[in-house]
Design a protein around this motif. Structure first.
Motif, PDB file in Angstrom:
ATOM      1  N   PHE A  67       0.828  -1.197   0.000  1.00 26.13           N
ATOM      2  CA  PHE A  67       0.000   0.000   0.000  1.00 26.13           C
ATOM      3  C   PHE A  67       0.866   1.252   0.000  1.00 26.13           C
ATOM      4  N   TYR A  68       1.956   1.239   0.761  1.00 24.64           N
ATOM      5  CA  TYR A  68       2.859   2.381   0.817  1.00 24.64           C
ATOM      6  C   TYR A  68       3.349   2.737  -0.590  1.00 24.64           C
ATOM      7  N   GLU A  69       3.695   1.703  -1.353  1.00 28.16           N
ATOM      8  CA  GLU A  69       4.179   1.924  -2.720  1.00 28.16           C
ATOM      9  C   GLU A  69       3.075   2.451  -3.639  1.00 28.16           C
ATOM     10  N   ALA A  70       1.802   2.187  -3.305  1.00 22.79           N
ATOM     11  CA  ALA A  70       0.683   2.637  -4.139  1.00 22.79           C
ATOM     12  C   ALA A  70       0.176   4.029  -3.757  1.00 22.79           C
ATOM     13  N   LEU A  71       0.704   4.622  -2.694  1.00 20.09           N
ATOM     14  CA  LEU A  71       0.213   5.933  -2.251  1.00 20.09           C
ATOM     15  C   LEU A  71       0.245   6.996  -3.363  1.00 20.09           C
ATOM     16  N   PRO A  72       1.330   7.088  -4.167  1.00 25.05           N
ATOM     17  CA  PRO A  72       1.302   8.093  -5.243  1.00 25.05           C
ATOM     18  C   PRO A  72       0.149   7.878  -6.229  1.00 25.05           C
ATOM     19  N   PHE A  73      -0.178   6.623  -6.530  1.00 23.82           N
ATOM     20  CA  PHE A  73      -1.305   6.318  -7.419  1.00 23.82           C
ATOM     21  C   PHE A  73      -2.616   6.832  -6.817  1.00 23.82           C
ATOM     22  N   PHE A  74      -2.840   6.545  -5.528  1.00 17.47           N
ATOM     23  CA  PHE A  74      -4.087   6.973  -4.898  1.00 17.47           C
ATOM     24  C   PHE A  74      -4.146   8.496  -4.732  1.00 17.47           C
ATOM     25  N   ARG A  75      -3.010   9.120  -4.505  1.00 15.92           N
ATOM     26  CA  ARG A  75      -2.966  10.587  -4.422  1.00 15.92           C
ATOM     27  C   ARG A  75      -3.363  11.167  -5.777  1.00 15.92           C
ATOM     28  N   GLU A  76      -2.778  10.646  -6.835  1.00 16.79           N
ATOM     29  CA  GLU A  76      -3.073  11.134  -8.183  1.00 16.79           C
ATOM     30  C   GLU A  76      -4.553  10.943  -8.525  1.00 16.79           C
ATOM     31  N   LEU A  77      -5.124   9.810  -8.138  1.00 17.83           N
ATOM     32  CA  LEU A  77      -6.529   9.523  -8.395  1.00 17.83           C
ATOM     33  C   LEU A  77      -7.435  10.534  -7.679  1.00 17.83           C
ATOM     34  N   LEU A  78      -7.116  10.840  -6.422  1.00 16.35           N
ATOM     35  CA  LEU A  78      -7.911  11.823  -5.673  1.00 16.35           C
ATOM     36  C   LEU A  78      -7.832  13.206  -6.310  1.00 16.35           C
ATOM     37  N   VAL A  79      -6.642  13.588  -6.735  1.00 17.67           N
ATOM     38  CA  VAL A  79      -6.476  14.900  -7.353  1.00 17.67           C
ATOM     39  C   VAL A  79      -7.221  14.947  -8.686  1.00 17.67           C
ATOM     40  N   LYS A  80      -7.050  13.913  -9.508  1.00 16.16           N
ATOM     41  CA  LYS A  80      -7.713  13.857 -10.821  1.00 16.16           C
ATOM     42  C   LYS A  80      -9.233  13.915 -10.682  1.00 16.16           C
ATOM     43  N   ASN A  81      -9.774  13.172  -9.718  1.00 17.12           N
ATOM     44  CA  ASN A  81     -11.230  13.119  -9.520  1.00 17.12           C
ATOM     45  C   ASN A  81     -11.767  14.249  -8.647  1.00 17.12           C
ATOM     46  N   LYS A  82     -10.874  15.129  -8.177  1.00 17.58           N
ATOM     47  CA  LYS A  82     -11.264  16.229  -7.272  1.00 17.58           C
ATOM     48  C   LYS A  82     -11.966  15.679  -6.037  1.00 17.58           C
ATOM     49  N   GLY A  83     -11.413  14.607  -5.477  1.00 14.04           N
ATOM     50  CA  GLY A  83     -11.971  13.946  -4.301  1.00 14.04           C
ATOM     51  C   GLY A  83     -12.250  12.487  -4.609  1.00 14.04           C
ATOM     52  N   THR A  84     -12.891  11.836  -3.686  1.00 13.47           N
ATOM     53  CA  THR A  84     -13.149  10.413  -3.846  1.00 13.47           C
ATOM     54  C   THR A  84     -14.486  10.159  -4.529  1.00 13.47           C
ATOM     55  N   ARG A  85     -14.534   9.064  -5.269  1.00 13.55           N
ATOM     56  CA  ARG A  85     -15.784   8.548  -5.814  1.00 13.55           C
ATOM     57  C   ARG A  85     -16.094   7.195  -5.170  1.00 13.55           C
ATOM     58  N   GLY A  86     -15.186   6.775  -4.278  1.00 14.53           N
ATOM     59  CA  GLY A  86     -15.360   5.498  -3.601  1.00 14.53           C
ATOM     60  C   GLY A  86     -14.627   4.346  -4.269  1.00 14.53           C
ATOM     61  N   PHE A  87     -14.158   4.562  -5.495  1.00 13.05           N
ATOM     62  CA  PHE A  87     -13.471   3.499  -6.234  1.00 13.05           C
ATOM     63  C   PHE A  87     -11.966   3.619  -6.064  1.00 13.05           C
ATOM     64  N   ASP A  88     -11.568   3.980  -4.866  1.00 15.34           N
ATOM     65  CA  ASP A  88     -10.161   4.135  -4.548  1.00 15.34           C
ATOM     66  C   ASP A  88      -9.904   3.439  -3.219  1.00 15.34           C
ATOM     67  N   SER A  89      -9.035   3.964  -2.414  1.00 18.70           N
ATOM     68  CA  SER A  89      -8.617   3.267  -1.206  1.00 18.70           C
ATOM     69  C   SER A  89      -9.393   3.717   0.030  1.00 18.70           C
ATOM     70  N   TRP A  90      -9.689   2.732   0.881  1.00 13.98           N
ATOM     71  CA  TRP A  90     -10.390   2.944   2.142  1.00 13.98           C
ATOM     72  C   TRP A  90      -9.527   2.360   3.259  1.00 13.98           C
ATOM     73  N   ILE A  91      -9.658   2.901   4.456  1.00 14.08           N
ATOM     74  CA  ILE A  91      -9.037   2.286   5.625  1.00 14.08           C
ATOM     75  C   ILE A  91     -10.114   1.571   6.424  1.00 14.08           C
ATOM     76  N   MET A  92      -9.688   0.528   7.132  1.00 15.15           N
ATOM     77  CA  MET A  92     -10.545  -0.192   8.065  1.00 15.15           C
ATOM     78  C   MET A  92     -10.149   0.279   9.457  1.00 15.15           C
ATOM     79  N   VAL A  93     -11.099   0.845  10.174  1.00  8.52           N
ATOM     80  CA  VAL A  93     -10.833   1.401  11.506  1.00  8.52           C
ATOM     81  C   VAL A  93     -11.706   0.670  12.517  1.00  8.52           C
ATOM     82  N   ASP A  94     -11.079   0.112  13.543  1.00  4.46           N
ATOM     83  CA  ASP A  94     -11.814  -0.523  14.628  1.00  4.46           C
ATOM     84  C   ASP A  94     -12.590   0.570  15.369  1.00  4.46           C
ATOM     85  N   LYS A  95     -13.917   0.431  15.419  1.00  3.12           N
ATOM     86  CA  LYS A  95     -14.756   1.467  16.036  1.00  3.12           C
ATOM     87  C   LYS A  95     -14.445   1.653  17.516  1.00  3.12           C
ATOM     88  N   ALA A  96     -14.117   0.588  18.204  1.00  2.00           N
ATOM     89  CA  ALA A  96     -13.903   0.675  19.652  1.00  2.00           C
ATOM     90  C   ALA A  96     -12.575   1.339  20.008  1.00  2.00           C
TER      91      ALA A  96
END
Length: 179
Positions: A46-75
């Protein structure tokens, strides 16, 4: 930012602040954003893919959901892993899902729980006609999760097993989009 919720998890799309914190592997920056990290996230792939996801967010002017998500333990607010897609649906309506759980959070059902929620979300999106996945032959954990989610093997080569998700909502006809 988009957010989905499961019994134990919050799934949140990445934003530029979180991508920057992940690129620096900065625990203090994670804390400032409201998360905890034991240093396992982001993993190498994932660390190596960060530039790809950054570029995708910039190109799309934000997320459309078809990019990367984090899983966060609610508790605990721990980032337990990452999940997401490798970009917007292609011209045939195909998207590819991927996921990884931090080593200390593996074998607790987080990937299955998060992937099921994200598959439910994606299958309701108008432009999605098929969902695929790939994993290495030796990755028994990912194979187990994919099978449990209902993915079927579409084909394999010497290194990779290719999968297809046949259970899209709305009755979409799903065939093997790779052949």
């Amino acid at each position: 930012m988009m957010e989905l919720e499961t019994k134990r998890l919050l799934l949140r799309t990445l934003d530029l602040d979180l991508i920057d914190a992940a690129a620096r592997r900065d625990p203090k920056a994670f804390e400032d954003l409201g998360y905890h990290s034991n240093g396992e996230w982001p993993g190498t792939d994932f660390y190596e893919a960060l530039p790809f996801f950054r570029e995708l967010l910039v190109k799309n002017k934000g997320t459309r959901g078809f990019d990367s998500w984090i899983m966060v333990d609610k508790a605990t607010r721990d980032i337990v892993g990452g999940i997401g897609f490798l970009g917007d649906p292609d011209p045939e309506g195909r998207i590819e899902i991927g996921f990884a759980t931090n080593p200390s959070h593996q074998r607790q059902g987080y990937c299955h729980e998060a992937a099921q929620k994200l598959l439910d979300w994606a299958s309701g999106q108008r432009d999605v006609k098929s969902i695929i996945a790939r994993c290495e032959h030796g990755n028994a954990a990912s194979q187990h999760v994919l099978l449990k989610l209902g993915f079927q093997k579409s084909h394999e080569d010497s290194e990779i097993i290719h999968w297809i998700y046949p259970k899209l909502k709305g009755g979409a006809a799903i065939g093997d989009p790779l052949h």
